[in-house]
Scaffold this active site. Structure first.
Site, mmCIF file in Angstrom:
data_model
loop_
_atom_site.group_PDB
_atom_site.id
_atom_site.type_symbol
_atom_site.label_atom_id
_atom_site.label_comp_id
_atom_site.label_asym_id
_atom_site.label_seq_id
_atom_site.Cartn_x
_atom_site.Cartn_y
_atom_site.Cartn_z
ATOM 1 N N LYS A 65 37.448 -14.255 -59.042
ATOM 2 C CA LYS A 65 37.129 -14.141 -60.468
ATOM 3 C C LYS A 65 36.469 -15.392 -61.053
ATOM 4 C CE LYS A 65 40.611 -10.750 -61.830
ATOM 5 N NZ LYS A 65 41.646 -10.397 -62.794
ATOM 6 N N ASP A 100 39.730 -7.906 -68.697
ATOM 7 C CA ASP A 100 41.186 -8.102 -68.702
ATOM 8 C C ASP A 100 41.650 -8.473 -70.109
ATOM 9 O OD1 ASP A 100 41.484 -7.697 -65.947
ATOM 10 O OD2 ASP A 100 41.090 -9.808 -65.503
#
Ligand code: ATR
Length: 265
Positions: A65, A100
């Site tokens: 990420k 997210d």
């Protein structure tokens, strides 16, 4: 056919394929969602390969990420969070996004929780960062509590209006709070909570980012006090819903995606 994918290492137990493929099926899209497990030092190569092969979009999970930031054009929020979980490959250059953060917000909204007032985020790792930025972005005052207090202070210095605290101050922090999010791994596959049960109260909405088990010790304790509870599958669902909507430009069939996800949990 549009091919979407997930890069991570490991990814074999990912719930994203059934969740996204349920959406393709429901909307009659000619698309597939597949998982890829590149070597841990090959994030940039993986993005280049996806571009070359003409993939339509990529999700990104641990440990890539942060590393993919160098290979994409991050949007403002992803750049500030310092992590990308969704890549749009439809333009000239891959763009990076972080669903997210908004996933946590939408999980709470789905349960009629007002995104206003004060929030306590437990944890200052990757999940804690995304959730803290997401809630602050929506105007909440965020208190970050972490076992390693320096990490809470460091993160709070980056998140607008946030404050950093040790995990031992949770009872004080929670007395006037509206929202509590567990963004630690405590409770994952164990009957343990990062929050003392007597610090919880009926005015709280409690979101646990942990989704295995689906009903964690924290959520059980919270339900007993009369608090609103939101399990981690909702957060997982809405990060996927946001990615789907960004890639396809269509409203996601949330119910079908939710059913597919929960069927695998
Ligand atoms: P993720 O990317 O899932 O957030 P991470 O970056 O490894 O994972 O962060 C894990 C978080 O869980 C951290 O906030 C960690 O606290 P520390 O910064 O003090 O390590 C927290 N955590 C893990 N185990 C914990 C425990 N037993 N008690 C309290 N916090 C814990």
């Amino acid at each position: 056919m549009d091919v979407y994918g997930l890069i991570g290492n490991p990814v074999e137990h990912s719930l994203s394929p059934p969740m996204h493929e349920a959406a393709y099926e429901e909307l009659g899209l000619y698309a597939r969602y597949v998982t890829f497990e590149p070597p841990k030092d090959a994030a940039g190569d993986a993005i280049g390969a996806a571009e070359t092969l003409g993939l339509a979009g990529l999700n990104v999970t641990i440990p890539f990420k942060e590393a993919v930031l160098d290979a994409v054009e991050p949007d403002d929020l992803a750049a500030r969070i310092g992590a990308v979980n969704t890549i749009d490959l439809s333009g000239d250059r891959p763009t990076g996004h972080n669903t997210d953060a908004i996933g946590a917000v939408r999980a709470l909204e789905e349960h009629d929780v007002a995104i206003e007032g004060s929030a306590v985020v437990v944890g200052a790792g990757g999940a804690g960062r995304a959730v803290s930025f997401g809630l602050a972005e929506e105007g909440m005052e965020v208190a970050i509590a972490n076992r390693t207090v320096e990490k809470a202070h460091d993160l709070a210095a980056e998140v607008p209006g946030a404050s950093g605290h040790g995990i031992d101050t949770l009872s004080d922090l929670l007395s006037g709070a509206d929202v509590l999010v567990n963004a630690t791994s405590v409770g994952m596959d164990e009957d343990r909570s990062p929050v003392p049960a007597d610090a919880l109260h009926a005015e709280l909405a409690v979101l646990d980012a942990v989704y295995s088990p689906i009903e964690t010790r924290l959520l059980r304790d919270a339900a007993q006090t009369g608090a609103t509870t939101v399990d981690g599958a909702w957060m997982l669902l809405f990060q996927g819903v946001e990615a789907f909507e960004r890639w396809t430009g269509q409203a996601a069939p949330v119910e079908e995606m939710n059913r597919a996800l929960r069927g695998r949990l």
